[in-house]
Design a protein around this motif. Structure first.
Motif, short mmCIF file in Angstrom:
data_model
loop_
_atom_site.label_atom_id
_atom_site.label_comp_id
_atom_site.label_asym_id
_atom_site.label_seq_id
_atom_site.Cartn_x
_atom_site.Cartn_y
_atom_site.Cartn_z
N LYS B 52 0.80 -1.24 0.00
CA LYS B 52 0.00 0.00 0.00
C LYS B 52 0.83 1.28 0.00
O LYS B 52 0.28 2.37 -0.07
N CYS B 68 -3.97 3.56 -3.49
CA CYS B 68 -3.89 2.14 -3.16
C CYS B 68 -4.41 1.94 -1.75
O CYS B 68 -3.64 1.98 -0.78
N ASN B 70 -5.59 -0.73 -0.28
CA ASN B 70 -5.12 -1.99 0.32
C ASN B 70 -4.33 -2.75 -0.75
O ASN B 70 -4.30 -2.34 -1.90
#
Lengths: 112, 113
Positions: B52, B68, B70
């Motif tokens: 991440k 991002c 996850n």
């Protein structure tokens, strides 16, 4: 940084012939060399890879050779079939980087 | 089925629009990438995320904004794009560092009017 040269840019063969695509790299620290096949309308897909502790690897009609001294590696396709027609990319990367460097691609055309 | 799904597959937008590209991977990988693929040009790496965290931004203009949330999801937010941004945008994932194979999605074909 790494620089990967790929030749030829286009390769046209008759069905049943062999095809060879060659790549050279510049960074002697590179130790992983994958080959990808990209069909029309699709993303690149890994077809074979080789690591620097191996000189050759085969998977049915596909083989890859690596010459670390000369810093070049090649993809060999035997008994080509029309479904082998696609764009092929080589790449090189080292263990400490998330960034593989790709060649510019080879468009392989297999004529039936 | 590559394990990496990109949506939408095609997108047409004007230069003043805002849109987002989505990528999802079901492979348990921890690294995700955005690439731009234009005709007659090599694959251009845009962004890299690892667990991440963004680890690379390859001098990409700010009109492209990655996210991002996850390790399984990656977005590319688009704003005020230029005609030269028309291309195929590919998402990829890998298990770890650069000496691992990348798994690519089938891309989003983006056209800027």
């Amino acid at each position: 940084g790494e620089n990967v040269e790929q030749h030829p840019s286009t390769l046209s063969v008759q069905e049943g012939d062999s095809a060879v695509i060659k790549c050279t790299y510049s960074d002697s620290a590179s130790n992983y060399f994958p080959w990808y096949k990209q069909e029309l309308g699709k993303g690149p897909q890994l077809i074979i890879d080789i690591r620097s502790n191996v000189g050759e690897k085969k998977d049915q009609r596909i083989a890859v050779t690596l010459n670390k001294t000369a810093k070049h590696f090649s993809l060999h396709i035997t008994e080509t079939q029309p479904e082998d027609s696609a764009v092929y990319f080589c790449a090189a990367s080292s263990g400490g980087s998330y960034i593989p460097t790709f060649g510019r691609g080879t468009s392989l055309i297999v004529h039936p | 089925e590559t394990g990496v799904t990109q949506t939408p597959r095609h997108l047409v937008m004007g230069m003043t629009n805002k849109k987002s590209l989505k990528c999802e991977q079901h492979l348990g990988h921890n690294a995700m990438y955005w690439y731009k693929q234009s005709a007659k040009k090599p694959l251009e790496l845009m962004f890299v995320y690892n667990f991440k965290e963004q680890t690379e931004n390859n001098s990409v203009p700010s009109r492209f904004s990655p996210e991002c949330p996850n390790s399984s999801h990656l977005f590319l937010h688009l704003h005020t794009l230029q005609p030269e941004d028309s291309a195929l945008y590919l998402c990829a994932s890998s298990l770890g560092a650069g000496n691992q194979p990348q798994h690519f999605g089938d891309g989003t074909r983006l056209s800027i009017l």
